[in-house]
Structure formats: C-alpha cells, structure tokens
Design a protein around this motif. Sequence first.
Motif, PDB file in Angstrom:
ATOM      1  N   LEU A   1     -42.918  29.565 -63.851  1.00 10.22           N
ATOM      2  CA  LEU A   1     -42.028  29.569 -65.019  1.00 10.22           C
ATOM      3  C   LEU A   1     -41.433  28.178 -65.243  1.00 10.22           C
ATOM      4  N   ALA A   2     -40.915  27.591 -64.159  1.00 13.77           N
ATOM      5  CA  ALA A   2     -40.230  26.306 -64.309  1.00 13.77           C
ATOM      6  C   ALA A   2     -41.193  25.194 -64.708  1.00 13.77           C
TER       7      ALA A   2
ATOM      8  N   THR B   1     -51.928  37.338 -63.841  1.00 14.72           N
ATOM      9  CA  THR B   1     -50.491  37.261 -63.594  1.00 14.72           C
ATOM     10  C   THR B   1     -49.962  35.850 -63.850  1.00 14.72           C
ATOM     11  N   ASP B   2     -50.652  34.876 -63.258  1.00 19.28           N
ATOM     12  CA  ASP B   2     -50.154  33.505 -63.338  1.00 19.28           C
ATOM     13  C   ASP B   2     -50.046  33.039 -64.780  1.00 19.28           C
ATOM     14  N   VAL B   3     -51.112  33.258 -65.543  1.00 20.46           N
ATOM     15  CA  VAL B   3     -51.087  32.726 -66.899  1.00 20.46           C
ATOM     16  C   VAL B   3     -50.066  33.473 -67.749  1.00 20.46           C
ATOM     17  N   SER B   4     -49.815  34.741 -67.448  1.00 19.76           N
ATOM     18  CA  SER B   4     -48.787  35.459 -68.195  1.00 19.76           C
ATOM     19  C   SER B   4     -47.421  34.824 -67.950  1.00 19.76           C
ATOM     20  N   LEU B   5     -47.141  34.523 -66.692  1.00 18.01           N
ATOM     21  CA  LEU B   5     -45.880  33.847 -66.379  1.00 18.01           C
ATOM     22  C   LEU B   5     -45.783  32.503 -67.088  1.00 18.01           C
ATOM     23  N   VAL B   6     -46.912  31.812 -67.132  1.00 15.91           N
ATOM     24  CA  VAL B   6     -46.920  30.499 -67.774  1.00 15.91           C
ATOM     25  C   VAL B   6     -46.586  30.640 -69.259  1.00 15.91           C
ATOM     26  N   LEU B   7     -47.185  31.629 -69.903  1.00 16.92           N
ATOM     27  CA  LEU B   7     -46.916  31.786 -71.338  1.00 16.92           C
ATOM     28  C   LEU B   7     -45.457  32.181 -71.573  1.00 16.92           C
ATOM     29  N   VAL B   8     -44.903  32.992 -70.668  1.00 20.19           N
ATOM     30  CA  VAL B   8     -43.476  33.308 -70.774  1.00 20.19           C
ATOM     31  C   VAL B   8     -42.642  32.034 -70.621  1.00 20.19           C
ATOM     32  N   GLY B   9     -43.016  31.208 -69.653  1.00 19.08           N
ATOM     33  CA  GLY B   9     -42.288  29.961 -69.443  1.00 19.08           C
ATOM     34  C   GLY B   9     -42.343  29.052 -70.664  1.00 19.08           C
ATOM     35  N   VAL B  10     -43.521  28.948 -71.268  1.00 18.49           N
ATOM     36  CA  VAL B  10     -43.667  28.111 -72.462  1.00 18.49           C
ATOM     37  C   VAL B  10     -42.812  28.670 -73.596  1.00 18.49           C
ATOM     38  N   ALA B  11     -42.875  29.995 -73.794  1.00 22.91           N
ATOM     39  CA  ALA B  11     -42.124  30.606 -74.891  1.00 22.91           C
ATOM     40  C   ALA B  11     -40.625  30.439 -74.685  1.00 22.91           C
TER      41      ALA B  11
ATOM     42  N   ASP C   1     -37.552  24.047 -60.640  1.00 20.52           N
ATOM     43  CA  ASP C   1     -38.656  23.111 -60.454  1.00 20.52           C
ATOM     44  C   ASP C   1     -38.828  22.777 -58.978  1.00 20.52           C
ATOM     45  N   ALA C   2     -37.727  22.595 -58.272  1.00 19.86           N
ATOM     46  CA  ALA C   2     -37.807  22.311 -56.834  1.00 19.86           C
ATOM     47  C   ALA C   2     -38.376  23.515 -56.079  1.00 19.86           C
ATOM     48  N   VAL C   3     -38.007  24.718 -56.525  1.00 20.19           N
ATOM     49  CA  VAL C   3     -38.596  25.922 -55.927  1.00 20.19           C
ATOM     50  C   VAL C   3     -40.110  25.914 -56.119  1.00 20.19           C
TER      51      VAL C   3
END
Lengths: 206, 206, 206
Positions: free
Chosen positions: B18-19, B68-78, B101-103
């Motif tokens: 997400l970050a 899963t990963d790409v879904s999280l990524v799209l949520v992060g972008v949105a 981001d550090a996480v």
Amino acid sequence: MVVEGADAFGLMNAVGLLAFAAAGALKGADADLDLFGVAVLGTSTALGGGIVRDVLVGRVPLALRNTTDVSLVLVGVALAVALSTALGGRVRDHPALVVSDAVGLAAFAATGALVGVEVDISGFGVVVLAALTGVGGGSIADLLLGRVPVVLREDFYATPAVVGGAGVWVATELGVRAGSAGLGCAALVFALRLVALRRDWRLPTV
Amino acid sequence: MVVEGADAFGLMNAVGLLAFAAAGALKGADADLDLFGVAVLGTSTALGGGIVRDVLVGRVPLALRNTTDVSLVLVGVALAVALSTALGGRVRDHPALVVSDAVGLAAFAATGALVGVEVDISGFGVVVLAALTGVGGGSIADLLLGRVPVVLREDFYATPAVVGGAGVWVATELGVRAGSAGLGCAALVFALRLVALRRDWRLPTV
Amino acid sequence: MVVEGADAFGLMNAVGLLAFAAAGALKGADADLDLFGVAVLGTSTALGGGIVRDVLVGRVPLALRNTTDVSLVLVGVALAVALSTALGGRVRDHPALVVSDAVGLAAFAATGALVGVEVDISGFGVVVLAALTGVGGGSIADLLLGRVPVVLREDFYATPAVVGGAGVWVATELGVRAGSAGLGCAALVFALRLVALRRDWRLPTV
C-alpha cells in the motif's frame, strides 16, 4: 505457438517489426546517435517488448532464437535510414508509418496476451504482458535516450494494449479459444489506436 | 513460501505494498504523468523490486501469478490519488506514509533475503536480493522519470536493506531458521530506517 | 564453463572485473553519489553485463552464485576510491586503466559469445550476448546516472564486441572448438579496441 489465424498474425507481426524498427531508428538518428546506436534503438524498439515478456515468463527470448525477426528489424532500420536521408523529417509522420505502427501495437499486444494465457499467471499478469510486449520496446528506447517513456505521459497508446490484454483474458476465461481471442484483441487494439489518433484522445492527468 | 511468523510477514508486506504504491503514484502525479502513467509508477514502485528478484532467481514473478498483491497496489494508488486531491502535498510527507514505507522496506528486504537463502547463491547474492527487493521498485520508478535513483545519492535507505540482508545470511549460515532470521531482519531494517530518518543519517560521499 | 585456455580467460576476466569496477566507481564518485551509490555503480559496471546475459539465457546469474567475482569488484571499487583520493582525476585516464578496460571488454565479449553458442540461439543472439556482456554493465551505470549510454553515441567501443561475437559464431559454425574461438575473439576485440583508441575511430552518424 500455433494459433488459428497464424498467417494473419504473422503478417501483422512482420508489419509491426518493420514499423517499430523504423520508428526506433528514426528516434535514434534524431538524437544524434552513431550508426550502432541507431541500430540498437531500432532493435530495442522492435524486439525489446517481446524480450522482456519472454524473460518474465522464463523463456529464452524468441528474438534471440530465430533469425526472421531480426532480419525484418534490420530491413526496417535500413529503410528508415535510407528514406529519412532521401525525404527528411517527413518519414516520421507519414501515414504509412503511423498505421504500420498501430498494426504492430495490435499484433504485439495480442502476442503478449496469448503468451500470458499459456503460462500460469493472473489476469493482471496477462494485461501486463500485453502492455509490455506492445509498448515495452518503445519505452526501452526512450529510457536509453534518457527520456520519460512517452506512453507514461500523455498518449493514448498503452491503453489500447491494456484493454486488449484484458479482453483476451476475459474471453479465454469464458471459453473462447486462444487464437480467436488473440485475433479479436488485435482488431480491438488496432481500432482503438486509430480512433484515438484521429480524435486526439488522451487520458486525464491527476 | 511458508515461514514462521507468516502472518506478521503478510501484514507487513500488505502495509508495504500500500505504502509503496501510494508513494509511487504520488511521484508520478508530481511529474505530470497521465492516469496510466500514475498507475504504472505506483505498480512499478510496489511490485518492481520483487519482479526483478524473481527474474534473477529464474521464477515467473509472484506479482504476475497472484491477484492479492496487485489488488493492494491498486488500492494504494487510488488512495494516493484521492487523498492527494483532497489534502494536497501534505500526503507525501505524512508520518503515516513515511512509517508505512519503512514497514514496506523492512518486509521487502526480509522477503528478498529469504528468497536468496532458499536458492543456491552466495552471501553477496543474498544481500543483492534483499536490497533489490527493498529499493528496486522505487529505483525503477525514478529511472522511468529520467532521474538518478534517490537511493544512490544521499539517503540512508538502501543501507538498512543491505545490513538486513547480510544479517539474514549470517544468521542462516549459523543455523538460525529462515523464518526467525527473516523476522529479525525485518525488525532490524525497520529500526535502522526510522533512526536514520530521525537523525538524518547519510552515507559520506567520496 | 570449462574451456581451453581457461587460465588465460580467468586472468583476463579478473583484470576486466577490476578495471570495470574501478571505472564505474569513478563515474559514480564524479556524479556525487554517496558511498553506497559508488559501490553500486562499480558493481553494476563490472557485473551488470554478465547478469543481463545470464537472465536472458535463463540462468541464475553467476555473479550471485560465486564470491570470487564480487570480491574482485569490491577490490576494484576500493582501489578506485583510494587512488582517486590520492591522485585526483588522473586515475580515470591513466593508460593502465584504459588498457585494463580493453582487456575486460575482450574477456567479457568472449564469455558472452561462448555462453551464446552453448545455448540454442541464433547468430544474432550470439552477437547480442557478446555485446551485452561487454558493454551492458557500463550502459546500466550510465542509465542509473540518467545518461545516454556512451556506447550509443560516439564511441568505437561496442563495435569490437559485435565483431568478436560474430567471429565466434562463424568460427564455431565452421567447426572451430568453442575455447579456441573464444580466445581468438578476445584477441580480436582487444586489438580492435586499442587501435580504435589510438586512431580515434568513430562510427558515422546518420
């Protein structure tokens, strides 16, 4: 890869290789590269997307295994150099090159999507492979010239490949045979790209 | 990859995706990319490091195989696009994003190092995979924007990943189980990164 | 890879790793990178070409599996940093570094070509692997600094590797043993590069 409509694909692919190689070579000549650099730009533009795709799915790149593709690429580079010497800047924007480029985008996006459905990846993976095969080569050429890839900035160029890739994935999930899905994808990408060019479509910025 | 502490890892990995996606999307929006470009920057930042890692060890990238990963990524972008429209530049430097981001850096470096000890590579290889998984995505995003990757210039950002990767290698050579070594690595990277931020640590230039 | 003349090869390869690492580190120091960045530039220059080559043919990169290469690279980086602090800009253009660099180009091009004839690729593929192994690392370093790779612009540097790669392919097709072809390739590349330097050969621009 044996697919239905392989002849149509082969033709579209050949047109695309010529057009991408020519476009890349012209880009390199504009940037004052030497002959080696011009050949590298043409080759990267035409073959780079497919090479990245093959590396991602764990294959030795097809472009390094057969000799047909690279021969077409060298013809495309030579044509571009010869015509641009004879005609000057008019080569780059010539409708024949623009339409051939759209043919290539369509063929490459379809090939990328089909490779994606052959291996065990997600729908997102299919879309990524379609987009990378279609626009990866041109983006590598841009990066080699130290530029932000044009597709990231303001062009409706990658979007048709993304739409086409998603279409192939949905169609094959629904039971459509890969060959037919690929041909439909190519037609869709080609049409979207030409309409986008004529209407000057752009994606919004944030 | 089944490891001890898989739940903790999964959570850290999700926070990191997400970050990283949000940070990459904000970077793309700042550079006036269109929506496609913003999505590509977010996706590259979040998934690029893992993709490079998987390609280096000869695997079809995990990011193209699961959804899963790409879904999280799209949520992060949105989220990044929505919040940055609502809040302006305050998103980028918000403590929540910096800590997330550090996480992500910690989770990604640990994952990279664990992939390294799974395959037959050297200690140097383990360190390279830890660093590339942690900072490769952000560096790809920088390169797409025609910039020198920030990690090369003046930040104490890659160094925690390098230290963490070396730690995993030493620990597993000493017989510590991979899962424990990975968790220890993540904790170390996270702590080092936060301390470096607070104290404004930098590596010297030559 | 066991080849005839392996000792000569090993020596040339070691000289090349040292020289490439030093040249990359100096390039990074000139660009005001921090110590991590300088090490990354040196490592990328020395190992990047071989890593790209191995990824293209589907191998886990040799540079991540053994520790000899990276040890030499770190020595090269340290030497460059120490000597450049002591001697200033004179290190970069010192004849010893220029000649060592040519030795490395020769060794790397030959190694790339030999990997190419081992796997099932085309003559074009052999040439690409020779060129990428020889100049890929330096080009990655240039790209990391946001520059157009020097080899694309005006230098007679990649051309010897291309000629050498083509030579290996032709020779092995004619039945010459790989080891002998590789040694001949290395000698040819080294000679071409030195003559090009002395006579200031350049390829024409278009």
